[in-house]
Scaffold this active site. Structure first.
Site, PDB file in Angstrom:
ATOM      1  CD  GLU A   2      -2.737   1.166   2.512  1.00 46.81           C
ATOM      2  OE1 GLU A   2      -2.686   0.231   3.328  1.00 46.81           O
ATOM      3  OE2 GLU A   2      -3.466   2.157   2.650  1.00 46.81           O
ATOM      4  NE  ARG A  16       4.442  -7.972  11.591  1.00 49.05           N
ATOM      5  CZ  ARG A  16       4.021  -7.078  10.709  1.00 49.05           C
ATOM      6  NH1 ARG A  16       3.030  -7.354   9.901  1.00 49.05           N
ATOM      7  NH2 ARG A  16       4.577  -5.893  10.640  1.00 49.05           N
ATOM      8  CE  LYS A  24       3.128   0.245   4.774  1.00 40.56           C
ATOM      9  NZ  LYS A  24       2.501  -0.001   3.480  1.00 40.56           N
TER      10      LYS A  24
HETATM   11  P1  ATP Z   1       2.897  -2.002   8.012  1.00 45.51           P
HETATM   12  O1  ATP Z   1       2.214  -2.798   9.083  1.00 45.51           O
HETATM   13  O2  ATP Z   1       4.323  -1.727   8.267  1.00 45.51           O
HETATM   14  O3  ATP Z   1       2.133  -0.789   7.593  1.00 45.51           O
HETATM   15  P2  ATP Z   1       1.638  -3.403   5.932  1.00 45.51           P
HETATM   16  O4  ATP Z   1       1.461  -4.860   6.029  1.00 45.51           O
HETATM   17  O5  ATP Z   1       0.457  -2.556   6.214  1.00 45.51           O
HETATM   18  O6  ATP Z   1       2.895  -2.991   6.778  1.00 45.51           O
HETATM   19  P3  ATP Z   1       1.642  -3.371   3.118  1.00 45.51           P
HETATM   20  O7  ATP Z   1       2.112  -2.310   2.205  1.00 45.51           O
HETATM   21  O8  ATP Z   1       0.202  -3.658   3.179  1.00 45.51           O
HETATM   22  O9  ATP Z   1       2.194  -2.975   4.544  1.00 45.51           O
HETATM   23  O10 ATP Z   1       2.466  -4.701   2.916  1.00 45.51           O
HETATM   24  C1  ATP Z   1       2.872  -5.228   1.689  1.00 45.51           C
HETATM   25  C2  ATP Z   1       3.282  -6.643   1.908  1.00 45.51           C
HETATM   26  O11 ATP Z   1       4.375  -6.720   2.827  1.00 45.51           O
HETATM   27  C3  ATP Z   1       2.158  -7.462   2.514  1.00 45.51           C
HETATM   28  O12 ATP Z   1       2.045  -8.663   1.785  1.00 45.51           O
HETATM   29  C4  ATP Z   1       2.602  -7.713   3.929  1.00 45.51           C
HETATM   30  O13 ATP Z   1       2.122  -8.949   4.385  1.00 45.51           O
HETATM   31  C5  ATP Z   1       4.115  -7.693   3.805  1.00 45.51           C
HETATM   32  N1  ATP Z   1       4.739  -7.327   5.083  1.00 45.51           N
HETATM   33  C6  ATP Z   1       4.507  -6.218   5.814  1.00 45.51           C
HETATM   34  N2  ATP Z   1       5.219  -6.238   6.956  1.00 45.51           N
HETATM   35  C7  ATP Z   1       5.938  -7.396   6.948  1.00 45.51           C
HETATM   36  C8  ATP Z   1       6.865  -8.008   7.847  1.00 45.51           C
HETATM   37  N3  ATP Z   1       7.209  -7.426   9.001  1.00 45.51           N
HETATM   38  N4  ATP Z   1       7.395  -9.198   7.505  1.00 45.51           N
HETATM   39  C9  ATP Z   1       7.067  -9.778   6.345  1.00 45.51           C
HETATM   40  N5  ATP Z   1       6.210  -9.270   5.455  1.00 45.51           N
HETATM   41  C10 ATP Z   1       5.636  -8.085   5.737  1.00 45.51           C
HETATM   42 MG    MG Z   2      -1.344  -3.166   5.021  1.00 41.84          MG
END
Ligand code: ATP
Ligand code: MG
Length: 563
Positions: free
Chosen positions: A41, A267, A277
């Site tokens: 995102e 994760r 983020k």
């Molecule tokens: P954040 O919680 O930091 O905002 P998010 O999951 O909302 O992260 P996205 O942009 O939606 O961020 O994530 C893109 C991809 O990265 C998703 O498939 C998510 O599962 C993966 N991802 C995010 N954080 C991790 C992590 N700590 N370890 C592994 N994969 C991750």
């Molecule tokens: Mg997300």
């Protein structure tokens, strides 16, 4: 890491449960090829956790001869910005991956997603609800209590079609209505209690502009985007496990062109680090760091600026592997990978961070000698360079002690040490400043020790790095330490209270050997005995700035800790 723990390449044996699944699906003919995607995102910069996901998705595709799409999940225009879209592309490329022509946006599918919403409404499987967000939450129930049906749940198809069309035409205010799937308000899985598919948002979208004022939710957009792109294995983190029944319900109830399947993995959690983020945005907005790419940030742009090689990040992802069990990985494991790569690839240089002047009283004034020094003992192809030596030098202030304790083997009054690749020197006199501090050392050198050894074979206990005062350039060095003081930041109090107040130390009067003066930003070197450093983009002509990427293992610190 020993050989037993080194993951094997995928060609021989799959190294994790996801690769097992992909291998089996290809072998059984269920899929002709593997198609994965990385779906960020664009509401912030990518962090080290995303790097794990990128290495997994692009890695699996590459290993099995398939392809990986980069798809922006741009369904929330109030938080998304072009700056983030650009940085994400730069970061994925920097990590060494290529989506080739497969760059997509969930917003590319807004028309189709809208049409499919109409399909659900016509089938009596979606309805427009007038409850407010708070009421929807209240009606939803809890983990132990079932939810209650909305009073609008049994609206006629025609009324739903009319209201949804008017929602899309902009007749209603933000938050006044939503489109919900009609599934089961008593489901044990809260995600199945009539989840919201569309909300009204009168907001400008970075790509679709003002064309839309209803936007699909993540749950609605994600699986359908996967299906449109022909994704075979939709890999996501465990928090989406409870969303899987909804992912499948939507695929089952819509005329989508393919049937992707979701698989979850744990994760990445790292000690001394926060991978979120939202929190990282808070650090940036509150000015706790100098921006998203501050070298202390666990963002990909931050570690890049700090000097971490992309190869080390990929090695780290391979080393930690993927599993379904949640775990906490030591930050030191990442540093281990960084040191491994940098030891092999970075040239050695001499830099004195806290200079103390040394005058070699028996060395001719005005004379300059050039010593040939190996650029990298790990890599003969890196060659040699000339390092100038002269009567006045700088050494590291903490390499001298007037009254050395036991086990301090470096320079002290009356003691002889080796200057790396040059001569042995002996300290004869300590010159003090008015305030009593050490201003300068007067030493003599042994001309018979040229190059670092003597005919009599004597060997001083310490070898110091040094820089010729006559030829040195002056620069700035920024020393970085963990951003947080605790391995589990935020566990007992607000995250901001666990910030390390000493995470950055800026030294402005460092003396550097001449070859360090004009390096391109991003160049990585080892400063002998000090660590690995990377040229920062703040460098000016004649005034370089270096970031400390990671220290070398510091044996003196260990000795001190034991004492
Ligand atoms: P954040 O919680 O930091 O905002 P998010 O999951 O909302 O992260 P996205 O942009 O939606 O961020 O994530 C893109 C991809 O990265 C998703 O498939 C998510 O599962 C993966 N991802 C995010 N954080 C991790 C992590 N700590 N370890 C592994 N994969 C991750
Ligand atoms: Mg997300």
């Amino acid at each position: 890491m020993n050989d037993a723990e080194t993951p094997k390449p995928a060609e021989s044996e799959p190294v994790d449960f996801l690769r097992e699944i992909v291998k089996a699906d290809l072998a059984s003919g269920k899929h002709a090829g593997v198609v994965t995607r990385f779906p960020p995102e664009p509401n912030g910069y990518l962090h080290i956790g995303h790097a794990k996901s990128i290495c997994l998705n692009f890695g699996v595709a590459k290993e099995f001869g398939g392809r990986c799409h980069l798809r922006f999940d741009d369904t929330n225009p109030t938080k998304e910005e072009q700056e983030y879209i650009d940085s994400i592309q730069e970061d994925v490329r920097w990590l060494g991956f290529d989506w080739a022509p497969h760059l997509y946006y969930a917003s590319d599918y807004f028309d189709r997603l809208y049409d499919w919403a109409l399909v659900l409404i016509k089938a009596g499987k979606a309805y427009v609800d007038d409850l407010s967000a708070d009421q929807i939450r209240e009606y939803r129930g809890t983990l132990t209590e079932p939810g209650r049906n909305s009073p609008h749940r049994e609206r006629a198809v025609e009324e739903n079609l009319d209201l949804f069309t008017r929602m899309r035409q902009g007749e209603f205010e933000n938050g006044s209505r939503v489109l919900r799937a009609k599934i089961d308000m008593a489901s044990g899985n809260i995600n199945m209690r009539d989840p919201v598919l569309y909300r009204i948002l009168h907001a400008h979208h970075p790509r679709t502009g003002d064309a839309w004022c209803v936007y699909p939710t993540y749950d609605y957009a994600h699986g359908q985007s996967d299906a449109i792109e022909g994704i075979t294995h939709s890999l996501c983190t465990l928090e989406f496990e409870d969303h899987k029944p909804l992912y499948e319900w939507l695929i089952d109830n819509l005329p989508v062109p393919s049937r992707p399947r979701q698989y979850e993995f744990a994760r990445l959690n790292l000690t001394y680090t926060v991978l979120s983020k939202r929190f990282l945005l808070r650090l940036v907005n509150e000015g706790r760091v100098r921006g998203w790419d501050d070298p202390r940030m666990p963002t990909i742009s931050g570690i890049r600026r700090r000097g971490f090689p992309a190869e080390a990040m990929r090695q780290f992802a391979e080393m930690i592997g993927v599993a379904r069990r949640e775990s906490m990985v030591e930050y030191a494991a990442l540093e281990y990978c960084v040191r491994q790569v940098l030891n092999r690839t970075s040239q050695r240089r001499m830099a004195v961070l806290r200079p103390l002047k040394v005058v070699i009283t028996n060395y001719p004034e005005g004379q300059v000698e050039a010593f040939e020094v190996l650029n990298n003992p790990e890599d003969p192809a890196a060659g040699v360079r000339a390092v100038p030596f002269s009567r006045e030098l700088y050494i590291e202030r903490d390499d001298f002690l007037e009254a050395p304790p036991k086990k301090f083997f470096r320079l002290a009054p009356g003691r002889e040490v080796r200057l790396r690749a040059a001569y042995f020197i002996t300290c004869n006199e300590v010159v003090k400043a008015a305030d009593g501090s050490v201003a300068e050392l007067r030493c003599t050198y042994d001309p018979g020790s040229r190059g670092g050894s003597t005919p009599d074979g004597r060997s001083p206990k310490a070898t110091l790095h040094w820089v010729s005062a006559a030829r040195a350039s002056t620069g700035e060095v920024r020393l970085y330490d963990q951003l947080f003081v605790r391995p589990d930041p935020g566990a007992e109090r607000d995250l901001l209270e666990d910030l390390n107040p000493a995470s950055e130390e800026i030294l402005t009067d460092c003396r550097l050997e001449p070859s360090l003066a004009e390096l391109a930003p991003g160049t990585r070197v080892q400063f002998e005995r000090l660590g690995y450093f990377c040229v920062d983009r703040d460098s000016q002509p004649g005034r370089p700035v270096f970031n400390r990427t990671v220290t070398l293992r510091d044996t003196w610190a260990k000795v001190q800790a034991k004492a």
